[in-house]
Design an enzyme around this catalytic site. Structure first.
Site, mmCIF file in Angstrom:
data_model
loop_
_atom_site.group_PDB
_atom_site.id
_atom_site.type_symbol
_atom_site.label_atom_id
_atom_site.label_comp_id
_atom_site.label_asym_id
_atom_site.label_seq_id
_atom_site.Cartn_x
_atom_site.Cartn_y
_atom_site.Cartn_z
ATOM 1 N N GLY A 60 0.839 -1.191 0.000
ATOM 2 C CA GLY A 60 0.000 0.000 0.000
ATOM 3 C C GLY A 60 0.873 1.240 0.000
ATOM 4 N N GLN A 65 3.008 10.137 0.853
ATOM 5 C CA GLN A 65 4.315 9.482 0.925
ATOM 6 C C GLN A 65 5.183 9.796 -0.288
ATOM 7 O OE1 GLN A 65 2.401 5.458 1.957
ATOM 8 N NE2 GLN A 65 4.344 5.368 3.035
ATOM 9 N N CYS A 109 5.916 0.287 7.233
ATOM 10 C CA CYS A 109 5.533 1.412 6.376
ATOM 11 C C CYS A 109 6.711 1.760 5.478
ATOM 12 C CB CYS A 109 5.163 2.613 7.257
ATOM 13 S SG CYS A 109 4.672 4.061 6.321
ATOM 14 N N LEU A 110 6.423 2.022 4.212
ATOM 15 C CA LEU A 110 7.506 2.342 3.276
ATOM 16 C C LEU A 110 8.188 3.659 3.638
ATOM 17 C CD1 LEU A 110 5.857 1.214 -0.089
ATOM 18 C CD2 LEU A 110 7.571 0.003 1.265
ATOM 19 N N HIS A 151 -4.481 1.587 7.433
ATOM 20 C CA HIS A 151 -3.138 2.171 7.544
ATOM 21 C C HIS A 151 -2.968 3.296 6.513
ATOM 22 C CE1 HIS A 151 1.458 1.586 7.799
ATOM 23 N NE2 HIS A 151 1.312 2.321 6.721
ATOM 24 N N GLU A 152 -3.425 3.030 5.286
ATOM 25 C CA GLU A 152 -3.242 4.022 4.211
ATOM 26 C C GLU A 152 -4.164 5.231 4.407
ATOM 27 O OE1 GLU A 152 -0.650 3.628 2.577
ATOM 28 O OE2 GLU A 152 -0.324 1.514 2.996
ATOM 29 N N HIS A 155 -2.671 7.639 6.689
ATOM 30 C CA HIS A 155 -1.682 8.518 6.049
ATOM 31 C C HIS A 155 -2.346 9.799 5.536
ATOM 32 C CE1 HIS A 155 2.221 6.567 5.911
ATOM 33 N NE2 HIS A 155 1.694 5.420 5.517
HETATM 34 NI NI NI Z 1 2.614 3.550 5.569
#
Ligand code: NI
Length: 187
Positions: A60, A65, A109-110, A151-152, A155
């Protein structure tokens, strides 16, 4: 979202990888703006976000991000090699219903590479959103998909999974990320 076990990496052709912001960054703390006009530029952004997510590899990715503070996220929680990918683009996503039943999952998380923590969230959610063509959709998510979509969406509200952890653990992770950014800046 990043997975603890790294599975597949699939980069669709003719798409661009975007640089992923690393925490801490003020752009990751912003409440993102709704998309008012879904045009070709935003569709292209969503496609490039998918390419970036697959390449990372992750399951995701949210627009902030990659430095765009708009309510757009992409995901694909099919993680087994050989299974058919299920790329999803969600514009202006909104949780409409959450189950009382919860699920605990070790999230990553990326924007916070290689750091993981247990987060408890509703096990099932119904989400309303616009798809890539701008059509309104409603969909029920469970399992890893439910964790990932929540989670997304977090963000898009300037919230990271480490905000669910204790402050000591959160600060420790933040210090590690600051160090990582210094190292990357040095090259
Ligand atoms: Ni994340």
């Amino acid at each position: 979202m990043e997975l603890t076990e790294r599975g597949r990496s699939r980069t669709p052709q003719f798409m661009t990888n975007l640089p992923i912001l690393i925490h801490p960054d003020p752009r990751l703390k912003k409440v993102c703006d709704p998309v008012a006009d879904l045009d070709d530029d935003l569709r292209k952004l969503a496609d490039n976000m998918l390419a970036t997510m697959y390449d990372a590899p992750g399951i995701g990715l949210a627009a902030p991000q990659v430095g765009v503070t708009k309510r757009i996220l992409v995901m694909d929680c099919v993680k087994e090699e050989g299974e058919t990918p299920k790329p999803m683009v969600l514009i202006n996503p909104e949780v409409l219903q959450s189950s009382d039943e919860t699920n605990e999952y070790e999230e990553g998380c990326l924007s916070i590479p290689d750091q993981f923590g247990m987060v408890t969230r509703p096990a099932e959610v119904r989400v309303g959103y616009l798809d890539r063509d701008g059509n309104p959709q409603e969909r029920d998510f469970d399992g890893l998909w439910a964790t990932c979509v929540q989670h997304e969406i977090d963000h898009l509200n300037g919230k990271l999974f480490i905000d669910y952890l204790g402050s000591v653990r959160r600060q420790m992770i933040t210090q590690k990320m600051k160090k990582l950014k210094r190292e990357r800046a040095r090259g």
